[in-house]
Structures are given as structure tokens and as C-alpha cells.
Design a protein around this motif. Structure first.
Motif, PDB file in Angstrom:
ATOM      1  N   LYS A  18      18.646 -12.267  12.290  1.00 11.74           N
ATOM      2  CA  LYS A  18      18.967 -10.851  12.475  1.00 11.74           C
ATOM      3  C   LYS A  18      18.148  -9.990  11.515  1.00 11.74           C
ATOM      4  N   THR A  19      18.053  -8.710  11.851  1.00 15.10           N
ATOM      5  CA  THR A  19      17.293  -7.765  11.034  1.00 15.10           C
ATOM      6  C   THR A  19      18.223  -6.659  10.539  1.00 15.10           C
ATOM      7  N   VAL A  20      18.185  -6.421   9.242  1.00 10.66           N
ATOM      8  CA  VAL A  20      19.022  -5.392   8.617  1.00 10.66           C
ATOM      9  C   VAL A  20      18.136  -4.480   7.776  1.00 10.66           C
ATOM     10  N   TYR A  21      18.312  -3.185   7.951  1.00 10.35           N
ATOM     11  CA  TYR A  21      17.592  -2.198   7.150  1.00 10.35           C
ATOM     12  C   TYR A  21      18.528  -1.655   6.073  1.00 10.35           C
ATOM     13  N   VAL A  22      18.017  -1.543   4.857  1.00 14.17           N
ATOM     14  CA  VAL A  22      18.778  -0.983   3.732  1.00 14.17           C
ATOM     15  C   VAL A  22      18.118   0.327   3.320  1.00 14.17           C
ATOM     16  N   VAL A  23      18.914   1.404   3.335  1.00 14.10           N
ATOM     17  CA  VAL A  23      18.368   2.743   3.071  1.00 14.10           C
ATOM     18  C   VAL A  23      19.133   3.378   1.914  1.00 14.10           C
ATOM     19  N   PRO A  24      18.468   3.728   0.817  1.00 18.54           N
ATOM     20  CA  PRO A  24      19.148   4.399  -0.297  1.00 18.54           C
ATOM     21  C   PRO A  24      19.386   5.879   0.004  1.00 18.54           C
ATOM     22  N   THR A  32      25.871   1.259  11.986  1.00 14.99           N
ATOM     23  CA  THR A  32      25.656   1.921  10.695  1.00 14.99           C
ATOM     24  C   THR A  32      26.776   1.550   9.727  1.00 14.99           C
ATOM     25  N   ILE A  33      26.377   1.209   8.512  1.00 14.31           N
ATOM     26  CA  ILE A  33      27.327   0.762   7.479  1.00 14.31           C
ATOM     27  C   ILE A  33      27.019   1.510   6.188  1.00 14.31           C
ATOM     28  N   THR A  34      28.051   1.975   5.516  1.00 13.99           N
ATOM     29  CA  THR A  34      27.896   2.640   4.222  1.00 13.99           C
ATOM     30  C   THR A  34      28.367   1.727   3.109  1.00 13.99           C
ATOM     31  N   LEU A  35      27.557   1.609   2.075  1.00 13.65           N
ATOM     32  CA  LEU A  35      27.969   0.942   0.847  1.00 13.65           C
ATOM     33  C   LEU A  35      27.993   2.004  -0.243  1.00 13.65           C
ATOM     34  N   VAL A  36      29.200   2.406  -0.633  1.00  9.76           N
ATOM     35  CA  VAL A  36      29.335   3.416  -1.683  1.00  9.76           C
ATOM     36  C   VAL A  36      29.136   2.723  -3.023  1.00  9.76           C
ATOM     37  N   ASP A  95      19.736  -4.999  13.775  1.00 11.56           N
ATOM     38  CA  ASP A  95      21.149  -5.268  14.035  1.00 11.56           C
ATOM     39  C   ASP A  95      22.058  -4.302  13.284  1.00 11.56           C
ATOM     40  N   ALA A  96      21.585  -3.808  12.144  1.00 10.41           N
ATOM     41  CA  ALA A  96      22.414  -2.900  11.351  1.00 10.41           C
ATOM     42  C   ALA A  96      21.553  -2.125  10.364  1.00 10.41           C
ATOM     43  N   ILE A  97      22.082  -0.959   9.964  1.00  7.84           N
ATOM     44  CA  ILE A  97      21.489  -0.158   8.891  1.00  7.84           C
ATOM     45  C   ILE A  97      22.557   0.029   7.829  1.00  7.84           C
ATOM     46  N   ILE A  98      22.232  -0.355   6.612  1.00  5.00           N
ATOM     47  CA  ILE A  98      23.157  -0.178   5.494  1.00  5.00           C
ATOM     48  C   ILE A  98      22.662   0.979   4.641  1.00  5.00           C
ATOM     49  N   PHE A  99      23.487   2.017   4.524  1.00  8.96           N
ATOM     50  CA  PHE A  99      23.162   3.167   3.690  1.00  8.96           C
ATOM     51  C   PHE A  99      23.859   3.003   2.339  1.00  8.96           C
ATOM     52  N   GLU A 100      23.062   2.850   1.299  1.00 10.02           N
ATOM     53  CA  GLU A 100      23.617   2.670  -0.047  1.00 10.02           C
ATOM     54  C   GLU A 100      23.755   4.045  -0.697  1.00 10.02           C
ATOM     55  N   LEU A 101      25.000   4.558  -0.716  1.00  8.50           N
ATOM     56  CA  LEU A 101      25.267   5.926  -1.145  1.00  8.50           C
ATOM     57  C   LEU A 101      25.579   6.031  -2.633  1.00  8.50           C
ATOM     58  N   ASN A 102      24.948   7.009  -3.254  1.00  6.28           N
ATOM     59  CA  ASN A 102      25.278   7.410  -4.624  1.00  6.28           C
ATOM     60  C   ASN A 102      24.855   8.865  -4.770  1.00  6.28           C
ATOM     61  N   GLU A 143      12.016   2.862   1.703  1.00  3.51           N
ATOM     62  CA  GLU A 143      11.906   3.718   0.524  1.00  3.51           C
ATOM     63  C   GLU A 143      11.290   5.061   0.903  1.00  3.51           C
ATOM     64  N   GLU A 144      11.651   6.049   0.138  1.00  2.00           N
ATOM     65  CA  GLU A 144      11.083   7.372   0.370  1.00  2.00           C
ATOM     66  C   GLU A 144       9.606   7.390   0.016  1.00  2.00           C
ATOM     67  N   SER A 145       8.815   8.034   0.862  1.00  2.00           N
ATOM     68  CA  SER A 145       7.408   8.226   0.539  1.00  2.00           C
ATOM     69  C   SER A 145       7.283   9.352  -0.483  1.00  2.00           C
ATOM     70  N   PHE A 146       6.096   9.468  -1.077  1.00  2.00           N
ATOM     71  CA  PHE A 146       5.879  10.534  -2.057  1.00  2.00           C
ATOM     72  C   PHE A 146       6.078  11.900  -1.419  1.00  2.00           C
ATOM     73  N   ALA A 147       5.579  12.055  -0.192  1.00  2.80           N
ATOM     74  CA  ALA A 147       5.716  13.339   0.501  1.00  2.80           C
ATOM     75  C   ALA A 147       7.185  13.673   0.736  1.00  2.80           C
ATOM     76  N   GLU A 148       7.994  12.681   1.081  1.00  6.93           N
ATOM     77  CA  GLU A 148       9.420  12.918   1.320  1.00  6.93           C
ATOM     78  C   GLU A 148      10.147  13.248   0.030  1.00  6.93           C
ATOM     79  N   LYS A 149       9.748  12.623  -1.085  1.00  6.60           N
ATOM     80  CA  LYS A 149      10.352  12.958  -2.372  1.00  6.60           C
ATOM     81  C   LYS A 149      10.047  14.401  -2.750  1.00  6.60           C
ATOM     82  N   VAL A 150       8.781  14.797  -2.534  1.00  4.36           N
ATOM     83  CA  VAL A 150       8.398  16.177  -2.823  1.00  4.36           C
ATOM     84  C   VAL A 150       9.171  17.144  -1.926  1.00  4.36           C
ATOM     85  N   ALA A 151       9.305  16.790  -0.656  1.00  4.28           N
ATOM     86  CA  ALA A 151      10.023  17.647   0.285  1.00  4.28           C
ATOM     87  C   ALA A 151      11.489  17.800  -0.119  1.00  4.28           C
TER      88      ALA A 151
END
Length: 436
Positions: free
Chosen positions: A28-34, A90-94, A60-67, A218-226
Motif C-alpha cells: 500500500k501507499t501512504v502519504y504523510v503531509v505536515p 484522510t487521517i489526522t495525527l494531532v 491508500d491514505a493521506i496522514i496529516f500531521e497537525l501542529n 514537503e513544502e517547496s521553497f516557493a510554497e514556504k515563501v507564499a
């Protein structure tokens, strides 16, 4: 012959190996997004890219690591729509905190897990000055929190209590002016969390993704600037620097530091909003046209060209946002600070700062500096003459052989009367009747 057969077998084995093989055990494939720091429009652009990528790869799933401590309500609303419309689970990990807009984002995912010591809630809606928003905005936010909870089969009472301090839940410290903020244990108790896990690895194991292909986005440099540029606090700062820099540049010769700073700040503003998906090239073109028209006003007086240019600039700023109210407030802040700062710098520091020595005229055309505006006829004092014209009270007098324009002290003096010069003020010669 044997060598030929061996070569055939080798080619056969090699061709088998070249055929794409399915992953062992149907991996399975899982994406982790901060999801970290303040929620703003730049975050929406990043999450949209992450969700789109996961959908394209049939994850199969996206895990959003929230802080996150929360942020803009309108940005959270767009993120909520993004998550609920996705076909991927979609899954949240607080991981520490999911407050305010962060709590709303978590409620829009299919499942929520929390690490020990984490909190979720405290979702009051406030304006840019930190005050509680009006009744209309509160009503919208209460409904949004309730809807987010209901769509994932969670009791809406607790979601509304996170935003409404009047809901009394004393067992969880809510009510009497306090918003609901759930701990990891309390979230499990009220059904807002599916469980408490130590970290991401334990969550993957708990969900059956221990052997999954885990991919981090991960966020790209352009997205961090935005994200930085679209922050509600940064927007008025950029607009202030931009307007102040351009105003100062108008009073200085050539193109210097103020103009460079002003244009850089404004271009950063448009760059961040374009990366965040809030603005297109048409808004930037409209802004450039506006600046050109304002500069053209210097050479084509009349006010019409400058007015059109100003309208174009303001229009481009409003087109670069989806929240007209916030942009209007930011523009007013920028204009106000620019005016106040300009007055202070010119009046207080103008004579001391080298920059203002170049843009402010400090010389005066006084007599001490050797300037003479007109000839001072002090040699006429006490001399007599004959009026060539009546003085009403101005006229002409002949003194010696010179015709001189004079004025009387207010009296009427007829022609061919004797007069005497009693006062000389630059070119103004005052006479009085000799008989007087």
C-alpha cells in the motif's frame, strides 16, 4: 549448440525480470503531509498539491500531521472542502496541538488520532485585531464546525463547544466563558479521536500500514515563501513598505533605495499570492499598468491619468485576494502608516538624514547667501518729485530725470503736485504730498 541454448535461456530470464512485477503482498501507499504553524492561503496551496499528488498515485491514505495554533477561517474553509472532496482516505495525527482552524481541519478528515499530551479545540473566531468577530461571522463558524463533525459521525455538541463559550460542559472545563479544548484522553472519550498513539510509526502499525510505501510531502521553497507572504500580518507590512517606498521615490531624483524597496515589497506580495493560487498574471499586469499611469501623470498633468492609475493599482490588490474586507483593512493600514511615517521622517529627521538632504530643498535665497531678488531703491528716501499722473494711490512721479512708479500713503494726489519720498520697501516707493 550448448552455448546458443544458454544464451537463449539468459535472454528469457532477463526478459522475465524486465516485466513490471506487482509489489509483494500488494504493498500500500501512504502519504504523510505536515501541517504546521499558522493556517493561511499559502497552506491551502501546499495541501492541494499534496492531495492532488496522492490522488494521482492512487494512494491508500493521506496522514496529516497537525501542529498548528490556527489561523484564517476562510483558508480553513477551503482546506475543509479540499479534504472532504478527496477520494483518498484522510487521517489526522494531532502531534501537539490542533487549535482553532486546526481543529476544523482535523474534523474534516475521516479519522483522528492524537499523541499523548496533545490538545484539540479552542476554535473561537476572531478578527485581525484579536477581538471576537460579529454575530454573523460567529453564526457561520458555529454551523461550519457542526457540519464538519456531523459528516464524519461525530457528536456536533463538542465541535460547537469548541467555538461557543456559552455551551456548558463543566466535566471538560467548557462553559462560563471557556471554550472546549480536549486532551487526547478526552477526545477518545467523546469519540473525537480513534485512539492515542506514541508517534507516526505506531499509527502506521495500528492502521495496518507498517509495510506500506510511506511518502513524505514537503513544502517547496516557493510554497514556504507564499505561506509567509499571505499571512494576515505580513500583507499590510508589505503594502506599507511598498507604498512608503514609492512615495519617497517620487521626491528623489533617479531611481534609488526607496523605489527598489517599494517595488520589491509589492512584487513579493503578488508573487506569494500567485503561488498560493489567489492571483494570476492579469493582476500583476494591471498593477504594472497602474504604476505606469501614475508615473505618466508627472508628465501629463490633469489628474485623470493619475486617477486611472490609482484605481488600477487598488483594483489589482483586491483581485489578488478572496477576502475583500481583509484586503481593504490592509490597504488602509498601509496608507495610514505611510502618511504618518512620511510626515515624521520629513519633519523630524529630514535635516539629519543624508537621504532627505538629497530630496528636500534646504537652501534659502536670502541676502546673507548673496541672493538679491530686486533692486532696493533706498537712495530715493527724502527726494522730491513731481507727479506725472494722479495718484489713486498709485501713479508715476518724475524725480530728477527718472520716471518712477510710486504709491501714496492712501491719499489722492492730483497731477503736477510736489511729493517727497517717505518710505522705500524693495521696489515699492511711498510718497507724501509736499504740501502735507
Amino acid at each position: 549448440m550448448r552455448k546458443f541454448m544458454n544464451l537463449i535461456m539468459l535472454l528469457f530470464v532477463f526478459s522475465i525480470l524486465m516485466i513490471p512485477q506487482p509489489a509483494f503482498g500488494n504493498q500500500k501507499t501512504v502519504y504523510v503531509v505536515p501541517v504546521e504553524e499558522t493556517v493561511e492561503k499559502g497552506l491551502y496551496a501546499f495541501l492541494k498539491r499534496a492531495v492532488t499528488t496522492a490522488e494521482a498515485e492512487q494512494a491508500d491514505a493521506i496522514i496529516f500531521e497537525l501542529n498548528t495554533p490556527g489561523g484564517a477561517v476562510d483558508a480553513a474553509g477551503e482546506i475543509g472542502k479540499l479534504l472532504t472532496s478527496s477520494d483518498v482516505k484522510t487521517i489526522t495525527l494531532v502531534n501537539k496541538q490542533a487549535l482553532s482552524a486546526g481543529a476544523y481541519i482535523a474534523l474534516n478528515t475521516d479519522a483522528i488520532y492524537m499523541v499523548p499530551g496533545s490538545t484539540m479545540g479552542s476554535a473561537a473566531i476572531i478578527d485581525q485585531q484579536g477581538n471576537t468577530a460579529g454575530k454573523k461571522a460567529e453564526s457561520y463558524w458555529f454551523a461550519a464546525m457542526k457540519s464538519a463533525a456531523v459528516q464524519n459521525n461525530r457528536d456536533p455538541l463538542y465541535a460547537v463547544a469548541m467555538a461557543d463559550e456559552t455551551i456548558d460542559l463543566p466535566q471538560y472545563g467548557a462553559g462560563a466563558g471557556n471554550l472546549l479544548t480536549l486532551t487526547s484522553d478526552q477526545a477518545v472519550e467523546v469519540g473525537y479521536s480513534e485512539g492515542t498513539v506514541a508517534d507516526l510509526d505506531e499509527l502506521l502499525q495500528k492502521l495496518g500500514y507498517a509495510d506500506a510505501d510511506v511518502r513524505s510531502v514537503e513544502e517547496s521553497f516557493a510554497e514556504k515563501v507564499a505561506r509567509f507572504i499571505t499571512h494576515p500580518v505580513v500583507v499590510p507590512i508589505l503594502l506599507t513598505i511598498g507604498s512608503l517606498g514609492l512615495v519617497l521615490e517620487l521626491y528623489s531624483p533617479g531611481f534609488g533605495v526607496p523605489g527598489f524597496m517599494g517595488l520589491s515589497a509589492l512584487l513579493m506580495f503578488f508573487y506569494g499570492h500567485m503561488v498560493a493560487g489567489l492571483a494570476g498574471f492579469e493582476t500583476l499586469i494591471l498593477f504594472i499598468v497602474g504604476i505606469a499611469l501614475v508615473i505618466l501623470e508627472i508628465f501629463v498633468p490633469g489628474g485623470i491619468v493619475g486617477a486611472i492609475g490609482t484605481i488600477s493599482i487598488l483594483g489589482s490588490l483586491f483581485l489578488a485576494t478572496d477576502n475583500v474586507v481583509h484586503m481593504g483593512i490592509s490597504i488602509l493600514i498601509a496608507i495610514g502608516i505611510s502618511i504618518i511615517t512620511s510626515i515624521i521622517m520629513i519633519r523630524v529627521f529630514g535635516k539629519k538624514m543624508s537621504l532627505f538632504k538629497k530630496i528636500i530643498l534646504t537652501d534659502s535665497t536670502n541676502t546673507e547667501s548673496g541672493y538679491v531678488s530686486n533692486r532696493n531703491r533706498t537712495e530715493l528716501l527724502g527726494l522730491e518729485g513731481i507727479t506725472l499722473t494722479p495718484l489713486r494711490p498709485a501713479g508715476t512721479v518724475l524725480i530728477g530725470t527718472e520716471r518712477i512708479d510710486v504709491v501714496s500713503e492712501g491719499e489722492f494726489i492730483s497731477k503736477d503736485q510736489k511729493v517727497i519720498v517717505v518710505k522705500v520697501e524693495g521696489v515699492r516707493v511711498v510718497v507724501r504730498s509736499k504740501q502735507g
